[in-house]
Scaffold this active site. Structure first.
Site, PDB file in Angstrom:
ATOM      1  N   LYS A   1       0.812  -1.305   0.122  1.00 42.77           N
ATOM      2  CA  LYS A   1      -0.134   0.096  -0.248  1.00 42.77           C
ATOM      3  C   LYS A   1       1.288   1.162   0.284  1.00 42.77           C
ATOM      4  O   LYS A   1       0.387   2.362  -0.285  1.00 42.77           O
ATOM      5  CB  LYS A   1      -1.010   0.299   1.417  1.00 42.77           C
ATOM      6  CG  LYS A   1      -2.257  -1.449   1.074  1.00 42.77           C
ATOM      7  CD  LYS A   1      -2.591  -0.855   2.415  1.00 42.77           C
ATOM      8  CE  LYS A   1      -3.052  -2.282   2.831  1.00 42.77           C
ATOM      9  NZ  LYS A   1      -4.177  -2.531   4.053  1.00 42.77           N
TER      10      LYS A   1
ATOM     11  N   LYS B   1      -8.802 -14.749   5.073  1.00 39.16           N
ATOM     12  CA  LYS B   1      -9.808 -15.094   6.795  1.00 39.16           C
ATOM     13  C   LYS B   1     -10.677 -14.190   6.705  1.00 39.16           C
ATOM     14  O   LYS B   1     -11.365 -13.075   6.426  1.00 39.16           O
ATOM     15  CB  LYS B   1      -8.014 -15.009   7.563  1.00 39.16           C
ATOM     16  CG  LYS B   1      -7.701 -12.971   7.677  1.00 39.16           C
ATOM     17  CD  LYS B   1      -7.027 -12.944   8.818  1.00 39.16           C
ATOM     18  CE  LYS B   1      -6.688 -11.680   9.018  1.00 39.16           C
ATOM     19  NZ  LYS B   1      -5.608 -11.365   9.912  1.00 39.16           N
TER      20      LYS B   1
ATOM     21  N   LYS C   1     -12.058  -7.463  10.071  1.00 41.30           N
ATOM     22  CA  LYS C   1     -12.673  -6.826  11.132  1.00 41.30           C
ATOM     23  C   LYS C   1     -13.053  -5.736  10.233  1.00 41.30           C
ATOM     24  O   LYS C   1     -13.308  -4.474  10.080  1.00 41.30           O
ATOM     25  CB  LYS C   1     -12.116  -6.223  12.301  1.00 41.30           C
ATOM     26  CG  LYS C   1     -11.053  -5.907  12.493  1.00 41.30           C
ATOM     27  CD  LYS C   1     -10.351  -5.553  13.579  1.00 41.30           C
ATOM     28  CE  LYS C   1      -9.245  -4.767  14.055  1.00 41.30           C
ATOM     29  NZ  LYS C   1      -7.954  -6.355  13.615  1.00 41.30           N
TER      30      LYS C   1
END
Length: 327
Positions: A113, A193, A196
């Site tokens: 990123k 996975k 959140k």
């Protein structure tokens, strides 16, 4: 209590998931009576990307409430918010003065990123903050999943380099891999996975604060396959195996044993939903009670901050002395 020091943190980048509970919080609760545990909400780490300040405060408070609601005892373990202990930022800068640009540029988050327009400098330097989190408490071991092992390796490298340059100052921590069974996968995309950071309404993510109807709906719609054979085979049947892993973790059984007692996908989804709802319901209730009683929550936050400052001060003072800072 063991003389081992154990440290783990969770970044409040979104509402915590079932994966956060099974892979981290439940383990924190179990280990708090076995080790000298330091468990914190890593709110400073969430500032490396664009964020809304009001939402950031809300997520930080909610995450801490979930730590406590899950069973962490502030009298037993040191439970705190990272930004309440200024030593984290202080030591992070000392470690920035020890780290090399090349090793920070190889960190996976920056490689993925770091070259986008508007990337914050903190995305490059935050691995030093993570290393400071670890080294400030003399942690002997740091439980990590595969996606965090690089950061703990950097903490080890920085501790070794600092000790070599300035004298024996830091404990060099050991990595303690988290069991693969604790890695809860996305219900709609079992190749990755449960995260959140996904959108709040993501169908494949069970949030710890989801109500029972939402949990049941998400599990009913979980991806399986067309075989209708309940078999634990993560490679060929990832969706079914993910549900078996969840149910096995919540009922303390091996997933292959769970598979032998269930004959249809409908039964598997119903049993998994029942187990998840039963586990999360009292945690959600306690979380809500804490948010309605800010004085009680604040008392526990202050207690944790005081304990964390007392524990970290000797390590920070030793680092200051070793590197040449006098006070």
């Amino acid at each position: 209590m063991s003389t081992f020091r154990d440290l783990s943190g969770i970044t409040p980048s979104g509402q915590l998931t079932l994966g956060n509970y099974l892979g981290a919080l439940r383990r924190f609760v179990q280990r708090q009576y076995e080790v000298d545990g330091y468990y914190f909400v890593a709110d400073l780490h969430a500032l490396t990307v664009d964020h809304d300040p009001a939402r950031h405060r809300q997520l930080t408070t909610s995450t801490m409430a979930l730590f406590l609601a899950s069973g962490l005892d502030p009298e037993q373990a040191t439970v705190f918010v990272q930004s309440d202990v200024s030593a984290h930022v202080h030591l992070a800068y000392l470690l920035e003065c020890t780290a090399h640009v090349g090793e920070l540029s190889r960190m996976i988050q920056f490689k993925q990123k770091g070259h986008r327009p508007g990337t914050r400098a903190s995305l490059f330097t935050y691995p030093c903050l993570m290393a400071a989190d670890i080294l400030l408490y003399g942690a002997d071991r740091v439980p990590v999943g595969g996606d965090q092992s690089q950061h703990v390796e950097l903490a080890r490298d920085l501790a070794i380099r600092f000790n070599s340059l300035y004298g024996d100052t830091f404990v060099v921590p050991e990595l303690e891999p988290v069991a693969l069974a604790a890695r809860v996968l996305d219900l709609q995309d079992p190749g990755r996975k449960m995260s959140k950071s996904d959108p709040e309404d993501a169908a494949g993510v069970i949030r710890m604060l989801d109500n029972p109807d939402v949990i049941a709906k998400k599990i009913r719609r979980a991806v399986t396959d067309s075989d209708n054979e309940v078999l634990y085979d993560p490679k060929h049947k990832p969706g079914v195996s993910n549900l078996l892993d969840i149910l096995a973790s919540l009922t303390d059984q091996p997933p292959r044993d769970v598979a032998t007692s269930i004959t249809t996908y409908g039964q598997l989804k119903q049993a998994t939903a029942d187990a998840v709802i039963t586990t999360l319901k009292p945690i959600r209730r306690r979380h809500d009670e804490l948010l309605k009683n800010p004085a009680e929550l604040n008392r526990m936050l202050v207690m944790g901050a005081v304990k964390a400052r007392e524990a970290s001060e000797p390590f920070l003072a030793a680092a200051n002395q070793a590197i040449g800072i006098t006070r």
